[in-house]
Scaffold this motif. Structure first.
Motif, short mmCIF file in Angstrom:
data_model
loop_
_atom_site.label_atom_id
_atom_site.label_comp_id
_atom_site.label_asym_id
_atom_site.label_seq_id
_atom_site.Cartn_x
_atom_site.Cartn_y
_atom_site.Cartn_z
N SER A 45 63.69 59.30 122.44
CA SER A 45 63.81 58.60 121.17
C SER A 45 64.67 59.41 120.18
CB SER A 45 62.40 58.34 120.63
OG SER A 45 62.39 58.35 119.25
N GLN A 48 68.32 59.29 121.39
CA GLN A 48 68.92 57.97 121.18
C GLN A 48 69.38 57.81 119.73
OE1 GLN A 48 66.81 54.94 119.94
NE2 GLN A 48 68.53 53.52 120.17
N TYR A 52 73.19 56.99 118.60
CA TYR A 52 73.47 55.89 117.68
C TYR A 52 74.24 56.39 116.46
CZ TYR A 52 72.54 51.53 115.18
OH TYR A 52 72.67 50.34 114.51
N MET A 79 61.49 53.33 128.28
CA MET A 79 62.19 52.99 127.03
C MET A 79 61.22 52.67 125.90
SD MET A 79 65.07 53.51 128.33
CE MET A 79 66.16 53.18 126.96
N VAL A 82 62.08 53.95 122.36
CA VAL A 82 63.45 53.79 121.87
C VAL A 82 63.55 52.68 120.83
CG1 VAL A 82 65.70 52.96 122.68
CG2 VAL A 82 64.56 54.80 123.89
N CYS A 87 69.33 49.64 121.74
CA CYS A 87 69.11 49.50 123.18
C CYS A 87 69.20 48.03 123.58
CB CYS A 87 67.73 50.05 123.51
SG CYS A 87 67.33 49.97 125.24
N GLN A 88 69.88 47.75 124.66
CA GLN A 88 69.94 46.37 125.13
C GLN A 88 69.68 46.30 126.63
OE1 GLN A 88 73.67 46.96 123.15
NE2 GLN A 88 74.72 45.76 124.71
N PRO A 113 77.00 48.01 127.03
CA PRO A 113 76.54 48.48 125.72
C PRO A 113 77.71 48.91 124.84
CG PRO A 113 76.21 50.16 127.40
CD PRO A 113 76.68 48.95 128.12
N ASN A 117 75.04 52.87 121.78
CA ASN A 117 73.88 52.18 122.35
C ASN A 117 73.58 52.60 123.79
OD1 ASN A 117 73.79 50.74 119.98
ND2 ASN A 117 73.48 48.78 121.01
N ILE A 118 72.33 52.33 124.16
CA ILE A 118 71.94 52.45 125.57
C ILE A 118 71.87 51.03 126.12
CG2 ILE A 118 70.12 53.13 127.17
CD1 ILE A 118 69.24 55.28 125.20
#
Ligand code: AMP
Ligand code: MG
Length: 290
Positions: A45, A48, A52, A79, A82, A87-88, A113, A117-118
């Motif tokens: 987290s 990430q 970002y 995830m 996150v 995140c997608q 992404p 982003n992840i």
């Protein structure tokens, strides 16, 4: 956790049968691994947020596996900490008519992404050398030029491995790191999980007769997976073969590998320019003067 041996290395003549689906590493028990997962989720987290904020790189995480190996559960657990904004997740199913009318990377390319982003691919363009290789007749709908000839000499698969390797190199060189996990479940464990889905009413929804039918092609799938690993595990985008018979090991391993990958990207919060710093000072003065 040491996981070097989970990387599939074609140069060392690695073979799929040498990867044990029930391997648990140095973990004494489930609790041990769950502690690690908890810590990993927290680190993930934090990293990430840096990914970002720095807005330079993207991380694409690909999951491939036989049915019931635990793709969905791994994505959910790893995830869990996150921020959804960064995140997608995209799941790839049997291609639609519109998707069939394009080259096979088209639908994946649209789901990549963005920087910062992840992106998670639950299945991916690798289905094109897995399910499609096991059921070659699927190719007929794909309108591949000179298909008959390419199938006869087996060139279609070599061609696809090369295309995929080029594509992943292109992505890497342009700032998207590609991380690939094959969740390696044993045939026996898959059977147990299917039976669980049949016997436990709260899991019935996960069951599909189609999955059971695909199981009959187990050996063909293993051959297709091995060929995929041999031809597409590269220096810039290696395949990790994750032992999947113990879900707790699989989740802890995947989490740690993602954390280490993000750490290796050397992410930093952006440093403010002197102009920006002056603006912050000005804003502070304005607010304090109210
Ligand atoms: P699930 O992930 O369980 O929802 O199942 C999705 C199904 O779509 C799996 O059986 C995949 O093999 C299938 N699938 C995904 N991509 C392709 C593809 N490119 N061609 C044919 N079938 C695919
Ligand atoms: Mg399924």
């Amino acid at each position: 956790m040491k996981y070097k041996q989970l990387i599939f290395d074609p140069e060392k003549k690695d073979r799929l049968k040498d990867f044990d689906p029930a391997y648990c590493g140095d973990y004494k028990d489930k609790d041990d691994a769950q502690d690690d997962l908890k810590k990993g989720v927290k680190k993930l987290s934090e990293l990430q947020e840096k990914l970002y904020a720095s807005d330079r790189h993207a991380l694409l995480i690909i999951f491939q596996a036989m049915d019931a190996a635990g793709k969905d559960g791994t994505i959910k657990h790893v995830m869990s900490g996150v921020n959804p904004q960064g995140c997608q997740v995209k799941s790839f199913k049997v291609p639609s008519a519109e998707e069939m009318d394009h080259d096979y990377l088209w639908r994946c390319n649209k789901a990549l992404p963005e920087r910062g982003n992840i992106g998670i691919f639950n299945r991916s363009y690798y289905e094109e050398v897995l399910v499609v290789r096991v059921h070659e007749n699927y190719l007929l709908d794909e309108k591949v030029p000179q298909l008959e000839k390419k199938l006869k000499d087996g060139k279609i698969w070599k061609e696809r491995y090369t295309q995929i390797n080029h594509y992943e190199r292109y992505l890497t060189e342009n700032g998207t790191r590609v991380l690939k996990f094959f969740l390696n479940v044993s045939k026996e464990e898959q059977k147990q999980r299917f039976l669980d889905r049949l016997n436990d009413p709260s899991k019935n929804w996960k069951f599909s007769l189609r999955d059971c039918k695909e199981r009959q092609y187990w050996n063909e799938y293993m051959r297709a997976y091995e060929e995929m690993l041999i031809h597409t595990s590269t220096r810039e985008a290696p395949w990790f073969v994750i032992p999947a018979d113990h879900k707790w090991f699989m989740r802890a391993a995947v989490c740690q590998i993602i954390v280490d990958q993000l750490n290796a990207m050397g992410l930093k919060f952006p440093v403010l320019s002197t102009e920006m710093q002056a603006e912050l000072e000005e804003a502070k003065k304005m607010l304090n003067a109210e």
